[in-house]
Motif scaffolding. Structure first.
Motif, PDB file in Angstrom:
ATOM      1  N   SER A  21       0.666  -1.198  -0.136  1.00 13.06           N
ATOM      2  CA  SER A  21       0.210  -0.042  -0.023  1.00 13.06           C
ATOM      3  C   SER A  21       0.806   1.318   0.006  1.00 13.06           C
ATOM      4  CB  SER A  21      -0.917   0.001   1.297  1.00 13.06           C
ATOM      5  OG  SER A  21      -1.641   1.267   1.314  1.00 13.06           O
ATOM      6  N   ASN A  22       1.940   1.231   0.574  1.00 13.83           N
ATOM      7  CA  ASN A  22       2.815   2.453   0.937  1.00 13.83           C
ATOM      8  C   ASN A  22       3.529   2.704  -0.474  1.00 13.83           C
ATOM      9  OD1 ASN A  22       2.106   3.101   3.459  1.00 13.83           O
ATOM     10  ND2 ASN A  22       3.883   2.052   4.350  1.00 13.83           N
ATOM     11  N   SER A  23       3.959   1.320  -1.162  1.00 12.97           N
ATOM     12  CA  SER A  23       4.505   1.742  -2.421  1.00 12.97           C
ATOM     13  C   SER A  23       3.710   2.377  -3.383  1.00 12.97           C
ATOM     14  CB  SER A  23       4.885   0.114  -3.004  1.00 12.97           C
ATOM     15  OG  SER A  23       5.978  -0.165  -2.035  1.00 12.97           O
ATOM     16  N   ARG A  24       2.329   1.899  -3.481  1.00  9.91           N
ATOM     17  CA  ARG A  24       1.435   2.448  -4.564  1.00  9.91           C
ATOM     18  C   ARG A  24       1.247   3.775  -4.004  1.00  9.91           C
ATOM     19  NH1 ARG A  24      -3.289  -2.191  -5.437  1.00  9.91           N
ATOM     20  NH2 ARG A  24      -1.748  -3.817  -6.141  1.00  9.91           N
ATOM     21  N   SER A  25       0.930   4.218  -2.695  1.00 11.58           N
ATOM     22  CA  SER A  25       0.882   5.586  -2.541  1.00 11.58           C
ATOM     23  C   SER A  25       1.827   6.570  -3.024  1.00 11.58           C
ATOM     24  CB  SER A  25       0.684   5.742  -1.062  1.00 11.58           C
ATOM     25  OG  SER A  25      -0.516   5.039  -0.423  1.00 11.58           O
ATOM     26  N   ARG A  26       3.117   5.971  -2.863  1.00 10.64           N
ATOM     27  CA  ARG A  26       4.333   6.822  -3.066  1.00 10.64           C
ATOM     28  C   ARG A  26       4.618   6.862  -4.665  1.00 10.64           C
ATOM     29  NH1 ARG A  26       8.687   8.531  -0.664  1.00 10.64           N
ATOM     30  NH2 ARG A  26      10.783   8.854  -2.047  1.00 10.64           N
ATOM     31  N   ALA A  27       4.236   5.964  -5.384  1.00  7.20           N
ATOM     32  CA  ALA A  27       4.238   6.078  -6.662  1.00  7.20           C
ATOM     33  C   ALA A  27       3.049   6.931  -7.317  1.00  7.20           C
ATOM     34  CB  ALA A  27       3.830   4.692  -7.412  1.00  7.20           C
ATOM     35  N   VAL A  28       2.031   7.018  -6.745  1.00  9.13           N
ATOM     36  CA  VAL A  28       0.957   8.107  -7.080  1.00  9.13           C
ATOM     37  C   VAL A  28       1.421   9.511  -6.580  1.00  9.13           C
ATOM     38  CG1 VAL A  28      -1.343   8.793  -6.432  1.00  9.13           C
ATOM     39  CG2 VAL A  28      -1.105   6.440  -7.039  1.00  9.13           C
ATOM     40  N   MET A  29       1.942   9.631  -5.560  1.00  3.01           N
ATOM     41  CA  MET A  29       2.623  10.779  -5.120  1.00  3.01           C
ATOM     42  C   MET A  29       3.623  11.429  -5.993  1.00  3.01           C
ATOM     43  SD  MET A  29       3.781  12.090  -1.353  1.00  3.01           S
ATOM     44  CE  MET A  29       5.276  10.789  -1.371  1.00  3.01           C
ATOM     45  N   GLU A  30       4.668  10.447  -6.350  1.00  3.40           N
ATOM     46  CA  GLU A  30       5.556  10.864  -7.316  1.00  3.40           C
ATOM     47  C   GLU A  30       4.956  11.245  -8.599  1.00  3.40           C
ATOM     48  OE1 GLU A  30       8.325   7.552  -7.007  1.00  3.40           O
ATOM     49  OE2 GLU A  30       9.162   8.263  -5.206  1.00  3.40           O
ATOM     50  N   LEU A  31       4.084  10.605  -9.091  1.00  2.00           N
ATOM     51  CA  LEU A  31       3.341  10.864 -10.395  1.00  2.00           C
ATOM     52  C   LEU A  31       2.737  12.137 -10.295  1.00  2.00           C
ATOM     53  CD1 LEU A  31       2.655  10.154 -13.412  1.00  2.00           C
ATOM     54  CD2 LEU A  31       0.610   9.001 -12.182  1.00  2.00           C
ATOM     55  N   LYS A  32       2.134  12.556  -9.283  1.00  2.00           N
ATOM     56  CA  LYS A  32       1.458  13.733  -9.160  1.00  2.00           C
ATOM     57  C   LYS A  32       2.580  15.116  -9.154  1.00  2.00           C
ATOM     58  CE  LYS A  32      -2.736  12.449  -7.113  1.00  2.00           C
ATOM     59  NZ  LYS A  32      -3.699  12.509  -5.992  1.00  2.00           N
ATOM     60  N   ILE A  33       3.529  14.741  -8.466  1.00  2.00           N
ATOM     61  CA  ILE A  33       4.621  15.596  -8.185  1.00  2.00           C
ATOM     62  C   ILE A  33       5.235  15.797  -9.717  1.00  2.00           C
ATOM     63  CG2 ILE A  33       7.015  16.157  -7.406  1.00  2.00           C
ATOM     64  CD1 ILE A  33       5.948  14.847  -4.825  1.00  2.00           C
ATOM     65  N   ASP A  34       5.423  14.993 -10.477  1.00  2.00           N
ATOM     66  CA  ASP A  34       6.121  15.103 -11.834  1.00  2.00           C
ATOM     67  C   ASP A  34       4.884  15.814 -12.754  1.00  2.00           C
ATOM     68  OD1 ASP A  34       8.246  13.583 -11.158  1.00  2.00           O
ATOM     69  OD2 ASP A  34       7.639  11.889 -12.184  1.00  2.00           O
ATOM     70  N   GLU A  35       3.760  15.875 -12.325  1.00  2.00           N
ATOM     71  CA  GLU A  35       2.710  16.484 -13.312  1.00  2.00           C
ATOM     72  C   GLU A  35       2.769  17.817 -12.945  1.00  2.00           C
ATOM     73  OE1 GLU A  35      -0.909  14.562 -12.754  1.00  2.00           O
ATOM     74  OE2 GLU A  35      -0.512  12.918 -14.089  1.00  2.00           O
ATOM     75  N   LEU A  36       2.822  18.118 -11.524  1.00  2.00           N
ATOM     76  CA  LEU A  36       2.996  19.566 -11.141  1.00  2.00           C
ATOM     77  C   LEU A  36       4.318  20.236 -11.594  1.00  2.00           C
ATOM     78  CD1 LEU A  36       1.379  19.180  -7.669  1.00  2.00           C
ATOM     79  CD2 LEU A  36       0.517  20.228  -9.363  1.00  2.00           C
ATOM     80  N   THR A  37       5.191  19.683 -11.589  1.00  2.00           N
ATOM     81  CA  THR A  37       6.417  20.342 -11.943  1.00  2.00           C
ATOM     82  C   THR A  37       6.994  20.014 -13.352  1.00  2.00           C
ATOM     83  OG1 THR A  37       7.733  18.394 -11.173  1.00  2.00           O
ATOM     84  CG2 THR A  37       7.212  20.235  -9.437  1.00  2.00           C
ATOM     85  N   SER A  38       6.000  19.630 -14.273  1.00  2.00           N
ATOM     86  CA  SER A  38       6.667  19.404 -15.775  1.00  2.00           C
ATOM     87  C   SER A  38       6.751  20.758 -16.225  1.00  2.00           C
ATOM     88  CB  SER A  38       5.314  18.816 -16.495  1.00  2.00           C
ATOM     89  OG  SER A  38       4.389  19.557 -16.533  1.00  2.00           O
ATOM     90  N   SER A  39       7.468  20.858 -17.213  1.00  2.00           N
ATOM     91  CA  SER A  39       7.999  22.101 -18.034  1.00  2.00           C
ATOM     92  C   SER A  39       6.938  22.653 -18.874  1.00  2.00           C
ATOM     93  CB  SER A  39       9.390  21.709 -18.956  1.00  2.00           C
ATOM     94  OG  SER A  39       8.751  20.827 -19.784  1.00  2.00           O
ATOM     95  N   GLU A  40       5.817  21.811 -19.072  1.00  2.00           N
ATOM     96  CA  GLU A  40       4.937  22.281 -19.725  1.00  2.00           C
ATOM     97  C   GLU A  40       3.845  23.492 -18.880  1.00  2.00           C
ATOM     98  OE1 GLU A  40       2.182  19.368 -21.020  1.00  2.00           O
ATOM     99  OE2 GLU A  40       3.990  18.074 -21.938  1.00  2.00           O
ATOM    100  N   PRO A  41       3.522  24.553 -19.555  1.00  2.00           N
ATOM    101  CA  PRO A  41       2.979  25.681 -18.825  1.00  2.00           C
ATOM    102  C   PRO A  41       1.328  25.150 -18.572  1.00  2.00           C
ATOM    103  CG  PRO A  41       3.267  26.346 -20.946  1.00  2.00           C
ATOM    104  CD  PRO A  41       3.877  24.985 -20.788  1.00  2.00           C
TER     105      PRO A  41
END
Length: 63
Positions: A21-41
């Protein structure tokens, strides 16, 4: 004897479920962080003034 077997199974299975469960939560969190910090405006980038490295370090401190 039966209760000992049930206890041993529970003690073995519960930590496995928690780790998964923790692994899945961390993967989702990292994906969301990547989306928030992507170079696309996008509008969502304007809401988050932090860089990806800052967010990752912050999330690591929470864990």
């Amino acid at each position: 004897m039966e209760s000992i077997a049930v206890t041993l199974i529970g003690v073995t299975v519960t930590p496995i479920g928690v780790v998964e469960s923790n692994s899945r939560s961390r993967a989702v969190m990292e994906l969301k962080i990547d989306e928030l910090t992507s170079s696309e405006p996008t509008n969502s980038n304007r809401k988050w003034p932090w860089s990806g490295a800052t967010l990752t370090r912050f999330c690591d401190e929470l864990a």
